[in-house]
Design a protein around this motif. Sequence first.
Motif, PDB file in Angstrom:
ATOM      1  N   UNK A 189      -1.148   2.118  -0.010  1.00  0.00           N
ATOM      2  CA  UNK A 189      -2.190   1.606  -0.914  1.00  0.00           C
ATOM      3  C   UNK A 189      -2.056   2.218  -2.304  1.00  0.00           C
ATOM      4  N   UNK A 190      -1.705   3.502  -2.366  1.00  0.00           N
ATOM      5  CA  UNK A 190      -1.505   4.154  -3.663  1.00  0.00           C
ATOM      6  C   UNK A 190      -0.348   3.520  -4.419  1.00  0.00           C
ATOM      7  N   UNK A 191       0.746   3.221  -3.711  1.00  0.00           N
ATOM      8  CA  UNK A 191       1.906   2.583  -4.339  1.00  0.00           C
ATOM      9  C   UNK A 191       1.531   1.207  -4.868  1.00  0.00           C
ATOM     10  N   UNK A 210       7.592  -2.964  -3.575  1.00  0.00           N
ATOM     11  CA  UNK A 210       7.935  -3.543  -4.876  1.00  0.00           C
ATOM     12  C   UNK A 210       8.725  -4.828  -4.713  1.00  0.00           C
ATOM     13  N   UNK A 211       9.565  -4.886  -3.676  1.00  0.00           N
ATOM     14  CA  UNK A 211      10.309  -6.119  -3.383  1.00  0.00           C
ATOM     15  C   UNK A 211       9.326  -7.258  -3.100  1.00  0.00           C
ATOM     16  N   UNK A 212       8.349  -6.989  -2.231  1.00  0.00           N
ATOM     17  CA  UNK A 212       7.356  -8.019  -1.902  1.00  0.00           C
ATOM     18  C   UNK A 212       6.572  -8.429  -3.138  1.00  0.00           C
ATOM     19  N   UNK A 251      -2.181  -6.809  -4.374  1.00  0.00           N
ATOM     20  CA  UNK A 251      -3.280  -5.856  -4.425  1.00  0.00           C
ATOM     21  C   UNK A 251      -3.609  -5.234  -3.075  1.00  0.00           C
ATOM     22  N   UNK A 252      -3.146  -5.832  -1.977  1.00  0.00           N
ATOM     23  CA  UNK A 252      -3.479  -5.287  -0.663  1.00  0.00           C
ATOM     24  C   UNK A 252      -2.446  -5.739   0.359  1.00  0.00           C
ATOM     25  N   UNK A 253      -2.586  -5.230   1.602  1.00  0.00           N
ATOM     26  CA  UNK A 253      -1.631  -5.485   2.675  1.00  0.00           C
ATOM     27  C   UNK A 253      -2.280  -6.331   3.766  1.00  0.00           C
ATOM     28  N   UNK A 254      -1.500  -7.236   4.329  1.00  0.00           N
ATOM     29  CA  UNK A 254      -2.004  -7.996   5.469  1.00  0.00           C
ATOM     30  C   UNK A 254      -2.093  -7.089   6.687  1.00  0.00           C
TER      31      UNK A 254
END
Length: 635
Positions: free
Chosen positions: A504-506, A542-544, A515-518
Amino acid sequence: MSNELSVIRQRFIEGDVQVASMLPSAIRESWLRCADQTLPMSGKLEYSFIRPDLLDQLKYQNEELLTVSNRHVEQLFRAVAGAGWSVLLTDQDCNALQVRQANRLSNSRIAQAFKDGIMLNENVVGTTAMSCAVNSKKFSRVFGGEHYKEQHNTFHCAAAPVFDHMGRLCASLDITNEHSINDMAVFYMLETCARNIQKSLILNLSDTYVIEIIPSSGQFGDITNLLLAITPEGKMVGCNEAASTFISDQRRFFDTWFDGLFSSDFQLVTSKRAANGEPFYLTLHSGVTLASRIIRTPQAAPVKHTSQFNYPATVEIKPESQTTFGDEQLTKSVQRGARVLNRLPVMLYGESGVGKEVTARHLHDASQCRGKFISINCASIPENLIESELFGYQAGAFTGADKNGFKGRIAEADKGTLFLDEIGDMPLALQSRLLRVLETREVSPLGSSKEHKVDFQLICATNVNLEQAIDEGRFRQDLYFRLKGFAIPIKPLRERDDKLAIAATIVNADCQHKQSLSAEVKRFIQCYNWPGNIRELRNVLLYADAIGDETTLIQMDELPDEYQTCQTCVSQPAISTSAQPMGSGRLLDQASQELINQVVEDCSGNMSQAAKTLGISRATLYRKLAKERSDSALN
C-alpha cells in the motif's frame, strides 16, 4: 520491405543520393552521413565491443545516469517485453550501457546486437534509431529497410534522446522488435520513460528547490510540465527540456537567476507554505502568470558537528523522518540505531532488495546529523577506481586524473553520514586503508602525503555472511569488529507480516494511476515467496500501474506474465459457468483466437472497447494479441 523503399535503396546504392529526400529527415541525414564515410550498405557486419576494463570505466562515468535510469528502464521493459520489444540504453555515443532482451526472441541478429558494451555508433553500424535520436535530439523511428545497413533490415526500432539535469544530451533509449509493430502507445511510453529519467536526474540534485510549473491548462504531475531546479541563493542549476524551451534559450540558461526570469519575489519559493507543497503563482517579466508548486526542498544547511552525543542547545532539531516500518522489531531496532549512530557504526544485514539503503537514509534523517548522506556501493565501483573514489586524489596523481583533483567520497561525508553498501565486496587491499581512516578519522588523497581530518557517522550494509568471509580470507577480522557497533537485521519480505502495508505504501508513493489492490492481488502478495524482496514487489506494482486498465484497482491479470502461473495459493470461490454473463473473463477462455480478432475488428481497433466486450483488461488483450503474433512468427 516495401517496393518503394527497395527502389530508394537501390538508386541510393547506384549513386543517386538525391533519392534520400524521400525519406524522413532524420533518416535522410543519417544516410548521407554514412555515404560520406563510404560505409557500404550491404555486406556482413561484425559487431565490436568495448574492452571490459574500459566498459567498467564508461559505466562508472555514467554511474548517476545508470542508477537513476535503472528503475525507469526496468518499468518500460516489463511493460513492452510481452509484445516482443527489447530495450537498450546507450550513452550519447551509442555505446550500450543497459540491455534487456525480450523473451522468446527468434531473430538472432537482434540477439547479437543487444549485448552489454556493444558499440552501435553510426560510423560503424550505419543508421539506427539511436543515432537518429542523438543527432536530431528528437524521437526517431527506423523500421526495416530504413536502416542503412542491409543486415538490419529485419530490425524495427524507435529511440528517444535522454537529457541530463541541464537539458544536455546524455544518452539514448531504444526499443527494438523483430516484428513491424507501429504501436503509438508503446512509442508514447518510450518518450515518457526518457522524460522521467531526466526528471529523476533533476530531483537527484542536492541542496536545491525543484519547482513544477504548469505551462497552460494542465494539472500538476503531467509529464509535459516545466521543472526548474534552483539553489537557495536563486541560481538556476537544472531544468527539463520543456522548461528550457518555454522560458529561456538553452545556451543562456547556465547563467540564469530566478529574478532574471520572474518578477515574483523569491520568498514565494522559500516560504513554509510552498515547502508544504501548496500551489502558488509565479509571474514572468512578460506578465505571464504560471501555477507552480515545490516538489523538492533543499537539505538543511550544515552546522558545526560534534562527536559528542548531546548536541548544543542552539542547534535546531530536525523533524523526525516520516519513514515507517510495519515490523515492530525492526522499528525498535531502527529507533535505537538512530540514537547511537553518532557514537557507534551501524551495520545493516539483509538480502538484496529488502530496503537497506532506505533504512540507512532513515537513520541519517533521524540521527539529527546536519551534513550530507553519501552513499557508496562497494560492489558497483571497478576495483581499479574504488580507491580514488573513496579517498580522492591530487591533481596529476595518475594519467587521466582531473586537473583540479577530487576530494573523495569520504571527505564529502565530513559532518554527515557515510553509507557503505555491500561492504562485504570491498577489495581486501582497501579494507586496511578504510580501517585506518575509521581509527584516525583522517584521510589522505592519492598523490598526497597530507592528512585531512574527517568526522562522519558510519552505516554499512551487506547481504553476505561476513563471519564466513573472514574464515575464507575475504574480509579482515579487525575491520569487522570495528564496523560491528550496532547490528540491525532486516527480514526478507517472505518472512514479514506487513506485506500488504508495504504494498500500500508503494502504491500511494509511486503509482500514478492505481490506488488500491484487488482481493486476489492481496492474497497473491501474502503467499508469494518474493525472492527479490521489496524491490521485486515494487517493480510488479509499477508494471501494473504502467500497463493496467484505466481503473484504480490493480487486478491479477495486470501483473507481469511470469506471475500469472504463480496463482496456486490464490484461492477463489467456484463460479458456475452458466451463471457467468457473456461479458465475463470466462468468455476469453471459451473463445478462439479468431473470435478475439473479430471483436477487435468489430470495435474498429478500439482496444478499450474490445477488452470491455470480452470482459478482460486491456493488458490481457494486448498479451493475447502479442502471443498470436509470436506464434505466427514461429510457424
